[in-house]
Design an enzyme around this catalytic site. Structure first.
Site, short mmCIF file in Angstrom:
data_model
loop_
_atom_site.label_atom_id
_atom_site.label_comp_id
_atom_site.label_asym_id
_atom_site.label_seq_id
_atom_site.Cartn_x
_atom_site.Cartn_y
_atom_site.Cartn_z
N LYS A 1 -7.27 42.49 -8.89
CA LYS A 1 -6.09 42.15 -8.12
C LYS A 1 -6.16 42.76 -6.72
O LYS A 1 -5.76 42.13 -5.74
CB LYS A 1 -4.83 42.64 -8.85
CG LYS A 1 -3.57 41.99 -8.35
CD LYS A 1 -2.44 42.12 -9.35
CE LYS A 1 -1.18 41.44 -8.87
NZ LYS A 1 -0.10 41.55 -9.87
N LYS B 1 12.25 24.50 -18.68
CA LYS B 1 11.90 23.95 -17.36
C LYS B 1 12.87 22.83 -16.96
O LYS B 1 13.23 22.70 -15.79
CB LYS B 1 10.46 23.42 -17.38
CG LYS B 1 9.38 24.51 -17.36
CD LYS B 1 7.99 23.90 -17.15
CE LYS B 1 6.94 24.96 -16.83
NZ LYS B 1 5.63 24.40 -16.46
N GLY C 1 -1.30 30.03 -8.46
CA GLY C 1 -0.71 30.58 -7.23
C GLY C 1 -1.75 30.97 -6.20
O GLY C 1 -1.59 30.71 -5.01
N GLY D 1 4.53 34.53 -7.18
CA GLY D 1 3.53 34.32 -8.23
C GLY D 1 2.19 33.94 -7.60
O GLY D 1 1.39 33.21 -8.20
N GLY D 2 1.94 34.44 -6.42
CA GLY D 2 0.78 34.03 -5.63
C GLY D 2 -0.54 34.61 -6.08
O GLY D 2 -1.59 34.24 -5.56
N THR D 3 -0.52 35.52 -7.05
CA THR D 3 -1.78 36.06 -7.54
C THR D 3 -2.19 35.46 -8.88
O THR D 3 -3.18 35.85 -9.47
CB THR D 3 -1.72 37.61 -7.69
OG1 THR D 3 -0.70 37.92 -8.64
CG2 THR D 3 -1.40 38.27 -6.37
N GLY D 4 -1.39 34.50 -9.37
CA GLY D 4 -1.66 33.91 -10.68
C GLY D 4 -2.70 32.80 -10.65
O GLY D 4 -3.30 32.51 -9.61
N ARG E 1 15.40 22.41 -13.59
CA ARG E 1 15.53 21.23 -12.71
C ARG E 1 17.01 20.90 -12.51
O ARG E 1 17.47 20.69 -11.39
CB ARG E 1 14.82 20.03 -13.34
CG ARG E 1 13.31 20.10 -13.30
CD ARG E 1 12.71 18.79 -13.84
NE ARG E 1 11.25 18.81 -13.76
CZ ARG E 1 10.47 17.76 -14.03
NH1 ARG E 1 11.03 16.61 -14.42
NH2 ARG E 1 9.17 17.85 -13.93
#
Lengths: 314, 314
Positions: B49, B137, B21, B15-18, B141
């Protein structure tokens, strides 16, 4: 010709306490249908929902305990109706496969209305995150077609209560009318369509046992309510006598903004791309092969115009 | 003591382009970690992008082709890293179970950071639709704890870029600063916490191989950034020299509004209930048994204050 209540289709609404569902329940009762609502908890802890359920019961709605995740409750409720209207919210869209399974098992449903109540998801041009939401809705259409379930897809276009109070500014969607400035996405000339929730419900109920809407898309494009963002702003300026300062965001910048924006702003912006920039609610012809238009089918319904709605906001 | 690059943990961002992120990727590279980003498509069709990916490569980031739905690609990418940081968006939260499966199979991961980056989902008091998102979420966990995966939950609280440009008015979350009126939910006295995205990324990267954050919640509560909505508005009024007209919506009315509101306004409002009305970001003590606070752990990081951020908006 007026039908007796006994002759009218019985209606089951799933999601009947939601934004559009509660109006559909009211319209169904008003039009003389035996109406039931699937209710998870008949004694909700919160006051607003309790009041809504009380008003349902007072007006003759049958509350049926059950929910999507209880297959038996669903089949039982469906066996006692003719028409199933799903008005579930976005989180439960995918769970409508459970309704499809129950309808197949019950075997008696004359018409099923999926939870659509927006743009035509097969004729939109947008990007994620909303593109994925719409893709899920398209999958549901294919499923009920494959299952041979009689249906109507209700594409009511834009909810008036969502878009009109901010005069079409989705960046200020809950903020009320702008006082001096407004954001316009794209050139502001694409036509959008806004329909007041009560009218959406009336057209929907009129359509449920109309042979002309069987296996068709029912579009709502009230002629007076097809307006561009620029036109909407002009109407508001005329009413208030004040000129707004317009900040225009070109499509290319909007596309970047959608990628940059955190949840849930990215949802609003990708919805707006389709509605306000690409004009997906009014940029195609409704062909008889796939669709019909509500104000043409039911010209006797006196709908609320955008102009009248804006006057209420003054 | 400076470590050689070889001695630093290798970092994989999913998710590094969010929204968050891309800042984490930048901070990781800046802090000398070998950094890789899982990329679905190395030649994206959209310009924004493509530019982001080019900037990644220019700064030394390794782009690894793969995605959540390709198990082999995921295991392979994970086997070549020490730390996995998930920064996937809300639509993909549930799919993180696929990352968990891949981490178990790879067997080499020293720390896994789930996509949290918000309030502490176990210490919030809100309603649907956001309550369900948070419940998902919490489930994640429990899953990684049950699997015995070393982890840190990053609770950065409010993204500055989401809440501050509208001076905390969630009904106008993309609209920029108010010119004359603002909506306040509740009494406006609950304390919220806002952290600038670049700082969130820096604290996150500092924490990834810090033994003090192992299996703990890393909270971000920069002392200068814990402010109530009323205080935030006062700060802005002081800066601009203009007084805003405040429309206050009591909690009881907000709860009804959330039920009435259509998607996606209902999401914004249920988020706001927790943050601005119930003060869930700062209404509890961080106990050493479960959590640590970022500015206490890393006092050398010079974070951007809310005051400084507001000045940028002038």
């Amino acid at each position: 010709m007026e039908l007796d209540k006994e002759e009218r289709s019985r209606v089951l609404v799933i999601g009947g306490t939601g934004h559009i569902g509660k109006h559909i329940v009211a319209a169904s009762i008003h039009h003389g249908h035996s109406t039931s609502v699937l209710i998870r908890d008949a004694t909700p802890s919160d006051l607003a929902k309790a009041q809504l359920l009380t008003s349902f019961v007072d007006s003759g709605v049958a509350l049926i305990k059950g929910d999507l995740f209880n297959h038996e409750s669903l089949v039982k409720a469906i066996k006692s109706t003719d028409i199933v209207i799903s008005a579930v919210g976005p989180r439960q869209l995918a769970e409508q496969t459970r309704i499809v399974t129950a309808i197949k098992e019950a075997g008696n449903v004359k018409r099923f209305l999926l939870s659509e109540f927006g743009s035509d998801v097969e004729r939109v041009h947008t990007v994620d995150p909303v593109a994925s939401l719409y893709a899920g809705k398209v999958n549901l259409r294919r499923l009920i077609e494959a299952e041979g379930i009689p249906h109507t897809y209700v594409c009511c276009n834009g909810f008036a209560e969502t878009y009109l109070p901010s005069i079409g500014d989705v960046t200020a969607v809950g903020a009320g009318p702008p006082s001096d400035k407004i954001t316009v996405l794209g050139d502001g000339d694409a036509k959008a369509v806004f329909v007041v929730e009560e009218d959406i419900a009336v057209y929907t109920i009129r359509a449920i046992d109309d042979p002309r809407t069987l296996n068709k898309i029912l579009y709502m494009r009230p002629p007076a309510n097809i307006v561009s963002h620029n036109e909407l702003i002009s109407m508001w300026e005329t009413k208030t006598g004040k000129t707004l300062q317009i900040a225009r965001i070109p499509e290319v910048d909007l596309l970047e903004w959608i990628k940059e924006a955190a949840f849930p702003l990215n949802i609003l912006l990708s919805l707006a791309l389709s509605i306000f920039v690409r004009g997906d609610q009014a940029n195609f012809e409704i062909e008889p092969s796939f669709g019909v238009e509500a104000t043409e089918l039911y010209p006797d319904v006196k709908y609320t115009t955008v102009d009248e709605y804006l006057t209420r906001l003054l």
